[in-house]
Write a protein that holds these residues in place. Structure first.
Motif, short mmCIF file in Angstrom:
data_model
loop_
_atom_site.label_atom_id
_atom_site.label_comp_id
_atom_site.label_asym_id
_atom_site.label_seq_id
_atom_site.Cartn_x
_atom_site.Cartn_y
_atom_site.Cartn_z
N UNK A 149 0.76 -1.17 -0.17
CA UNK A 149 0.07 -0.01 -0.04
C UNK A 149 0.79 1.24 -0.04
N UNK A 150 2.04 1.28 0.88
CA UNK A 150 2.75 2.43 0.83
C UNK A 150 3.43 2.58 -0.63
N UNK A 151 3.94 1.53 -1.32
CA UNK A 151 4.61 1.68 -2.61
C UNK A 151 3.69 2.23 -3.53
N UNK A 152 2.18 1.69 -3.21
CA UNK A 152 1.06 2.39 -4.32
C UNK A 152 0.89 3.88 -4.23
N UNK A 153 0.94 4.11 -2.92
CA UNK A 153 1.00 5.78 -2.62
C UNK A 153 2.14 6.42 -3.13
N UNK A 154 3.35 5.94 -3.11
CA UNK A 154 4.73 6.70 -3.69
C UNK A 154 4.57 6.61 -5.14
N UNK A 155 3.90 5.59 -5.90
CA UNK A 155 4.06 5.73 -7.22
C UNK A 155 3.01 6.69 -7.60
N UNK A 156 1.98 6.93 -6.98
CA UNK A 156 0.78 7.76 -7.27
C UNK A 156 1.48 9.24 -6.99
N UNK A 157 1.96 9.35 -6.14
CA UNK A 157 2.58 10.81 -5.83
C UNK A 157 3.88 10.90 -6.63
N UNK A 158 4.62 10.02 -7.15
CA UNK A 158 5.80 10.27 -7.95
C UNK A 158 5.19 10.63 -9.40
N UNK A 159 4.01 10.24 -9.82
CA UNK A 159 3.58 10.39 -11.36
C UNK A 159 2.97 11.80 -11.15
N UNK A 160 2.48 12.15 -10.23
CA UNK A 160 2.02 13.68 -9.89
C UNK A 160 3.06 14.54 -9.95
N UNK A 161 4.06 14.53 -9.34
CA UNK A 161 5.37 15.20 -9.23
C UNK A 161 6.06 15.30 -10.67
N UNK A 162 6.18 14.15 -11.40
CA UNK A 162 6.70 14.06 -12.55
C UNK A 162 5.92 14.89 -13.68
N UNK A 163 4.68 14.77 -13.51
CA UNK A 163 3.89 15.53 -14.71
C UNK A 163 3.81 17.04 -14.43
N UNK A 164 4.18 17.39 -13.10
CA UNK A 164 4.34 18.76 -12.80
C UNK A 164 5.65 19.37 -13.38
N UNK A 165 6.57 18.33 -13.78
CA UNK A 165 7.97 18.84 -14.20
C UNK A 165 8.42 18.27 -15.57
N UNK A 166 7.45 17.92 -16.21
CA UNK A 166 7.69 17.47 -17.55
C UNK A 166 7.61 18.79 -18.58
N UNK A 167 8.22 18.77 -19.65
CA UNK A 167 8.31 19.85 -20.86
C UNK A 167 7.10 20.11 -21.04
#
Length: 283
Positions: free
Chosen positions: A265-283
């Protein structure tokens, strides 16, 4: 058989020492650094000790890992240059810095220590799949702490030690998950604490003292990268600290990471948060 190996953060510390050991054994190593002049100097130094197929075949890539777009550009350059990749050692890391926040408003420890290797590795998976027996070695730490997602998203500031520990746990959690994801592609993934307070520039800047020689870390990275001893190990955490608390260059063993690294569950939450942050930093 000679392997094609990429080591990030390899112009200094245990990354550079690992590169030297691997080219002395005849492997073709690609280096990475932030500064082009320093990278060129280290490439020349590493070339000087190369043997076998590695002779005159050492090269490198320049990228500032605090800039995720630079990481993405480097991944494209690696993919264009190399026909395959046998070993990826995600060694680049940062602890103390005068500029704690990146241009995207994120803590630089989360970016360099976790998001950059996440982006680079996922972009290079097609090259790793071509190996047939690839390995990904992710540099974790004895310092691991549960993640504040406010800090992860740049909405909260952390002390250096907390940001570092949380970023290293994120890397370890992702490593455990990645091992399951790429198992069918014959890619092994190991997270490793190379040893606490090794004699490196990063440790000196952070603590002003060391417990063990830098070679301790370089030796375990070299073994995890190419030794047959670890050919069947994946989804594990190697703890290179000595269990009785003594310090020195004695090798550690596989152990237990922070509990969150084994929590789905913790890993799933990390992946969700990771995708959100990466989307905000993409060109």
């Amino acid at each position: 058989m000679a392997k094609t190996i990429l080591i990030t953060g390899s112009t200094d510390g245990i990354g550079k020492l690992t590169a030297l050991k691997l080219v002395e054994a005849g492997h073709q190593v690609y280096l990475h650094g932030r500064n082009e002049d320093k990278l060129d100097n280290v490439i020349a130094e590493v070339n000087a000790v190369a043997t076998g197929a590695a002779v005159d075949n050492i090269d490198g890539f320049v990228a500032d890992f605090s800039d995720l777009n630079a990481v993405r550009k480097m991944a494209a350059e690696v993919s264009e240059k190399l026909p395959k990749l046998d070993v990826l050692i995600n060694n680049a890391g940062i602890y103390t810095t005068s500029s704690a926040m990146t241009k995207d408003g994120l803590d630089v420890r989360f970016v360099v220590n976790y998001l950059a290797p996440y982006e680079l590795t996922n972009a290079l998976l097609p090259l790793l799949k071509k190996s047939g027996e690839a390995r990904i070695i992710n540099l974790s730490s004895a310092a691991q702490a549960s993640i504040s997602y406010k800090a992860f998203a740049g909405q909260e500031r952390l002390a250096d030690k907390d940001a570092y520990a949380q970023s290293k746990l994120a890397l370890t959690m992702w490593s455990m998950d990645l091992a399951d994801t790429v198992a069918a592609d014959d890619i092994n993934v190991i997270a490793v604490n190379p040893g606490s307070l090794l004699n490196t520039k990063m440790v000196d800047e952070a603590y002003g003292q060391y417990w063990s020689p830098a070679d301790k870390g370089a030796n375990i990275l070299t073994e995890l990268a190419v030794s047959d001893e670890f050919a069947d190990d994946t989804g594990k955490y190697f703890d290179n600290d000595i269990k009785d608390g003594a310090h020195g260059d004695v090798r550690g063993e596989f152990g237990q990471p922070h509990a969150d690294a084994l929590n789905k569950e913790a890993i799933t939450e990390l992946e969700h948060q990771t995708q959100a942050v990466l989307q905000s930093t993409s060109i």
